[in-house]
Each structure stands twice: as C-alpha cells, then as structure tokens.
Scaffold this motif. Structure first.
Motif, mmCIF file in Angstrom:
data_model
loop_
_atom_site.group_PDB
_atom_site.id
_atom_site.type_symbol
_atom_site.label_atom_id
_atom_site.label_comp_id
_atom_site.label_asym_id
_atom_site.label_seq_id
_atom_site.Cartn_x
_atom_site.Cartn_y
_atom_site.Cartn_z
ATOM 1 N N GLU A 38 64.730 37.595 -27.226
ATOM 2 C CA GLU A 38 65.878 38.494 -27.158
ATOM 3 C C GLU A 38 65.731 39.714 -28.076
ATOM 4 O O GLU A 38 65.903 40.849 -27.616
ATOM 5 C CB GLU A 38 67.183 37.748 -27.456
ATOM 6 N N TYR A 53 65.252 35.456 -17.172
ATOM 7 C CA TYR A 53 65.681 35.048 -18.512
ATOM 8 C C TYR A 53 67.173 35.268 -18.692
ATOM 9 O O TYR A 53 67.679 36.356 -18.443
ATOM 10 C CB TYR A 53 64.889 35.847 -19.557
ATOM 11 N N LYS A 67 60.666 35.772 -30.992
ATOM 12 C CA LYS A 67 61.871 35.453 -30.233
ATOM 13 C C LYS A 67 62.027 36.533 -29.169
ATOM 14 O O LYS A 67 61.843 37.724 -29.443
ATOM 15 C CB LYS A 67 63.090 35.405 -31.144
ATOM 16 N N GLN A 89 63.030 41.942 -26.637
ATOM 17 C CA GLN A 89 63.514 42.651 -25.449
ATOM 18 C C GLN A 89 64.397 43.838 -25.829
ATOM 19 O O GLN A 89 64.244 44.930 -25.277
ATOM 20 C CB GLN A 89 64.290 41.669 -24.559
ATOM 21 N N ARG A 90 65.314 43.617 -26.745
ATOM 22 C CA ARG A 90 66.235 44.697 -27.156
ATOM 23 C C ARG A 90 65.489 45.903 -27.714
ATOM 24 O O ARG A 90 65.828 47.042 -27.417
ATOM 25 C CB ARG A 90 67.213 44.180 -28.214
ATOM 26 N N ALA A 140 69.667 35.031 -21.719
ATOM 27 C CA ALA A 140 69.753 34.880 -23.176
ATOM 28 C C ALA A 140 70.958 34.042 -23.598
ATOM 29 O O ALA A 140 70.932 33.433 -24.671
ATOM 30 C CB ALA A 140 69.814 36.254 -23.840
ATOM 31 N N LYS A 141 71.988 33.984 -22.770
ATOM 32 C CA LYS A 141 73.187 33.203 -23.124
ATOM 33 C C LYS A 141 72.967 31.707 -22.930
ATOM 34 O O LYS A 141 73.589 30.894 -23.598
ATOM 35 C CB LYS A 141 74.384 33.666 -22.311
#
Length: 142
Positions: free
Chosen positions: A82, A59, A80, A85-86, A61-62
């Motif tokens: 991102e 993955y 979502k 994940q964070r 993210a950018k």
C-alpha cells in the motif's frame, strides 16, 4: 520458451514450497489467506521490472495485507504494497505507449540499502528491505 518466460520462473519454487504462497494462474500474483503478494522476477542486466495496472486491480488494501516481493537475482526485496503503491504508482508516471497495457516500470538500485526507482520519474525512489530466506519463511509461515 522466451527469455521473459524463463526468468519469470526464477525462485518460484521457494515462494510456493517454502513460503506456502499460491500463484494466481500464470501471473506475478500470489496469495495466502488474506495476504496478497506481487512478486515480479528481475533477472535482466538493467534490473528492470514492471507492474501492470490490471495486476494492481486485484489488490484490495481494505481486505488484504499486501506486499511487493521482488525476486532479484538470488535475493529477495520486500516492501508493504500500500505505501509503495501510494508513492510509486502514479498514473502520470506510466509510459506513454499504445502497444502495451497500462503499467509502471521500475528499476532496482543495488547497494547496502537497495531502493526502487520509478522509471517514469527518476526522482521517485523507494527504499526496500532485503530479508533473508529464513526471515521470509518466519514471516509468511507464522
């Protein structure tokens, strides 16, 4: 065929035929253009699933719009990727094992407002949406 292998196929046809997602090899990774989807299937009595560190390595993210789309019994849960994940995929919450590749283990908590619990730190909880099949079709086929 193992129970895990059979459960990983649940609702797979909906993702491919109705949402137009393309599965990467025999993994939980799906793509459609710049959309990246991780779609584990949860079909066990404990409502557990895991996501491997190697899966997340695919993955970006950018460059990709990422989503977690859990095939939960006969429903779908979506977030979502991102922000999930964070908050939920901290290295410190990975199980300590030498037998399995690095991964995170999660549990779906059912209810009117479902959420996902990180099994490495049960204080880490993430609310997740439960879209209908029609909502998913509209979203992925726009």
């Amino acid at each position: 065929m193992s129970v895990a292998h059979v459960s990983s196929k649940v609702n797979l046809d909906f993702l491919i035929n109705e949402l137009g997602l393309r599965q990467e090899r025999n993994t939980t990774i799906f793509n459609k253009g710049s959309i990246f989807v991780i779609s584990p299937s949860v079909q066990n009595k404990y409502n557990w699933f895991d996501i491997g560190e190697s899966i997340m390595g695919n993955y970006n993210a950018k460059e990709q719009e990422g989503y977690l789309l859990v095939r939960f019994k006969d429903k779908y849960l979506m977030a979502k990727l991102e922000p999930f994940q964070r908050k939920m995929m901290l290295r410190s919450t990975m199980p300590n094992t030498t037998k399995l590749r690095p991964h995170w283990k999660f549990k779906v908590e059912e209810g009117a407002n479902p959420y996902i619990i990180n099994m490495g730190d049960s204080d880490l909880r993430y609310p997740i949406k439960m879209p209908s099949e029609n909502q998913l079709k509209k979203f992925f086929n726009k």
